[in-house]
Design an enzyme around this catalytic site. Structure first.
Site, PDB file in Angstrom:
ATOM      1  CB  SER A  13      -0.971   0.008   1.188  1.00 55.68           C
ATOM      2  OG  SER A  13      -0.280   0.149   2.401  1.00 55.68           O
ATOM      3  CG  HIS A 105       9.733   1.071  12.503  1.00 56.71           C
ATOM      4  ND1 HIS A 105       9.859  -0.291  12.358  1.00 56.71           N
ATOM      5  CD2 HIS A 105       9.417   1.294  13.810  1.00 56.71           C
ATOM      6  CE1 HIS A 105       9.643  -0.865  13.535  1.00 56.71           C
ATOM      7  NE2 HIS A 105       9.382   0.069  14.433  1.00 56.71           N
ATOM      8  CD  GLU A 170       3.254   2.947   7.644  1.00 59.12           C
ATOM      9  OE1 GLU A 170       3.825   2.472   8.623  1.00 59.12           O
ATOM     10  OE2 GLU A 170       2.869   2.240   6.690  1.00 59.12           O
TER      11      GLU A 170
HETATM   12  C1  GRF Z   1       4.051  -0.656   6.922  1.00 64.07           C
HETATM   13  O1  GRF Z   1       3.292  -0.641   8.078  1.00 64.07           O
HETATM   14  C2  GRF Z   1       5.442  -0.156   7.195  1.00 64.07           C
HETATM   15  O2  GRF Z   1       5.511   0.708   8.274  1.00 64.07           O
HETATM   16  C3  GRF Z   1       6.187  -1.430   7.535  1.00 64.07           C
HETATM   17  O3  GRF Z   1       5.605  -2.408   6.719  1.00 64.07           O
HETATM   18  C4  GRF Z   1       4.279  -2.053   6.394  1.00 64.07           C
HETATM   19  C5  GRF Z   1       4.143  -2.142   4.894  1.00 64.07           C
HETATM   20  O4  GRF Z   1       2.816  -2.061   4.459  1.00 64.07           O
HETATM   21  N1  GRF Z   1       7.592  -1.241   7.320  1.00 64.07           N
HETATM   22  P1  GRF Z   1       2.478  -2.051   2.909  1.00 64.07           P
HETATM   23  O5  GRF Z   1       3.018  -3.341   2.303  1.00 64.07           O
HETATM   24  O6  GRF Z   1       3.106  -0.852   2.301  1.00 64.07           O
HETATM   25  O7  GRF Z   1       0.985  -2.014   2.827  1.00 64.07           O
END
Ligand code: GRF
Length: 210
Positions: A13, A105, A170
């Protein structure tokens, strides 16, 4: 133009958010260590090259990292973006990409390095939680932070709701930081610190969605 590779292991995502952000840099390739990572599908749909480097097929971490490194060189990459990439990287690989590799993170680093961050935040009863974009160094989740997304934990939050809310943050923070790097607004200095050009900032930028 900055050439970006995104390293993934899962749903992707964050990769999608980077694609949708229409960055000034170009995502030249998406590399996964897992064949079933949905992120690969997202890359294909966006017309981005993909590479599958399955860690299980290599005798050592170093051998696996060498193949990844070569792929990144073949793509002419100058920025590596880890987005849910679930492998610990060898010191040699990290050194080779020092100052050119970012990670996101799901915690307010330096708190809650490692796994299960949402559960740990709930267990502790913290009021704030969020995510951190940082440079990758050999020590896990310990590199210089560039930006953090901060939210307030609600009494009703569960691991699932917190995970969703942090993910949303994020998707806001990561593309913004990558864009700063693409435009040169943020620079990595030799001593490992960050320079925010044309601004008085000296601390990681904070995005708050309380
Ligand atoms: C996210 O929560 C990021 O913080 C961690 O891994 C997850 C990745 O999610 N490092 P996605 O695959 O981008 O949905």
């Amino acid at each position: 133009m900055i050439k970006i590779a995104v390293l993934v292991s899962g749903s992707g995502s964050n990769l999608q958010a980077l694609i949708d952000a229409k960055l000034s840099g170009q995502i030249v390739g998406v590399l996964s260590n897992r064949p079933d990572a949905y992120a690969l599908e997202r890359a294909k749909q966006a017309g981005i090259k993909t590479a599958l480097v399955e860690h299980k097929q290599y005798p050592s971490r170093e051998a696996f990292d060498d193949v990844m490194h070569q792929q990144l060189l073949d793509w002419g990459v100058n920025l590596v973006v880890l987005a849910g990439f679930m492998r610990i990287l060898s010191e040699k690989f990290v050194k080779a990409w020092e100052g050119k590799m970012l990670n996101i993170h799901p915690s307010l680093l330096p708190y809650y390095k490692g796994m299960h961050t949402h559960q740990r935040v709930i267990n502790t009863g913290d009021v704030y939680h969020g995510c951190t974009v940082h440079y990758v160094t050999a020590e896990l989740d310990a590199g210089q932070a560039l930006a953090q997304g901060i939210l307030s934990v609600k009494r009703t939050d569960t691991v699932e709701t917190l995970a969703n809310r942090v993910h949303e943050l994020e998707h806001l923070v990561y593309p913004q930081v990558v864009e700063w790097i693409c435009t040169g607004a943020v620079q990595h200095l030799e001593d490992g610190s960050v320079l925010y050009r044309n601004s008085l900032l000296t601390e990681p930028v904070q995005f708050c969605k309380l």
